[in-house]
Design a protein around this motif. Sequence first.
Motif, PDB file in Angstrom:
ATOM      1  N   ASP A  75     -12.221  -8.275  20.743  1.00  0.00           N
ATOM      2  CA  ASP A  75     -11.423  -7.349  19.930  1.00  0.00           C
ATOM      3  C   ASP A  75     -11.099  -7.953  18.565  1.00  0.00           C
ATOM      4  O   ASP A  75     -11.085  -7.242  17.552  1.00  0.00           O
ATOM      5  CB  ASP A  75     -10.131  -6.988  20.666  1.00  0.00           C
ATOM      6  N   ILE A  76     -10.814  -9.243  18.531  1.00  0.00           N
ATOM      7  CA  ILE A  76     -10.541  -9.913  17.251  1.00  0.00           C
ATOM      8  C   ILE A  76     -11.781  -9.881  16.359  1.00  0.00           C
ATOM      9  O   ILE A  76     -11.700  -9.586  15.156  1.00  0.00           O
ATOM     10  CB  ILE A  76     -10.078 -11.362  17.500  1.00  0.00           C
ATOM     11  N   ILE A  77     -12.937 -10.167  16.941  1.00  0.00           N
ATOM     12  CA  ILE A  77     -14.181 -10.129  16.165  1.00  0.00           C
ATOM     13  C   ILE A  77     -14.465  -8.717  15.675  1.00  0.00           C
ATOM     14  O   ILE A  77     -14.842  -8.501  14.515  1.00  0.00           O
ATOM     15  CB  ILE A  77     -15.349 -10.656  17.022  1.00  0.00           C
ATOM     16  N   ASN A  78     -14.259  -7.733  16.549  1.00  0.00           N
ATOM     17  CA  ASN A  78     -14.519  -6.336  16.171  1.00  0.00           C
ATOM     18  C   ASN A  78     -13.604  -5.878  15.042  1.00  0.00           C
ATOM     19  O   ASN A  78     -13.964  -4.984  14.267  1.00  0.00           O
ATOM     20  CB  ASN A  78     -14.328  -5.425  17.382  1.00  0.00           C
ATOM     21  N   ALA A  79     -12.416  -6.484  14.941  1.00  0.00           N
ATOM     22  CA  ALA A  79     -11.472  -6.120  13.886  1.00  0.00           C
ATOM     23  C   ALA A  79     -11.822  -6.770  12.548  1.00  0.00           C
ATOM     24  O   ALA A  79     -11.133  -6.534  11.548  1.00  0.00           O
ATOM     25  CB  ALA A  79     -10.055  -6.506  14.297  1.00  0.00           C
TER      26      ALA A  79
END
Length: 222
Positions: A75-79
Amino acid sequence: SLLPALPKMAWALWLDDQHRAAKLHLQFDVFKGVPTAATVTAGNGSENDQLRANVQPERLYVIDRGYAEYQLFQDIINAGSGFIGRIRDNAVYQLIHNRPLTAEAKEAGVVRDCVVWLGGDTSGKVLLQPLRLVEVVTGKTDNQGQREVLRLATDQLDLDAALIAQGYKYRWMIELFFRWFKCILGCRHLLSNCQNGVTIQVYLALIASLLISLWTGRKPNK
């Protein structure tokens, strides 16, 4: 960070009816030495859910192993952000290749630097790309007298391993801020019994800390 609450504060669920607490979820800019975001929940509130709900783009999140959830990493990478996160010692991974260690990395205590697929057959399915695993030996020892090894997962493939190790050391800054927050700003004692009241007290203390930083032109200290 937990803020001890009275047993009559029914909303502040934590261990049991006699052990209540509010929990402050704080994002902290280690270079500026100031908080950037905060929420208050009951003591059993999920740290991972709070971080997931407040992830911002173009940040590098440094997180302890309490946040070692592979879906959160993704989720952090996707953000549009990156992370350096400590993972558990028994974490499962598939080695892709080892990377050579620079002299700076060895001096920083790095003993291994590799690219891996993190997770097993089930847990690893949420990750869409390989990650980097950096193992760092610290000066601490365990109960058997063995030196502690930190296993750090990160999506930062271009940084020297020495910088990954140094980045994780900066995580300690938030612990120092919590000490300042509770002991110097006086938030060890809650002035209200309701969740809104506790939240107001927390935000007033954070505002005071920011004003002190603006007034002095430097990070707060004792």
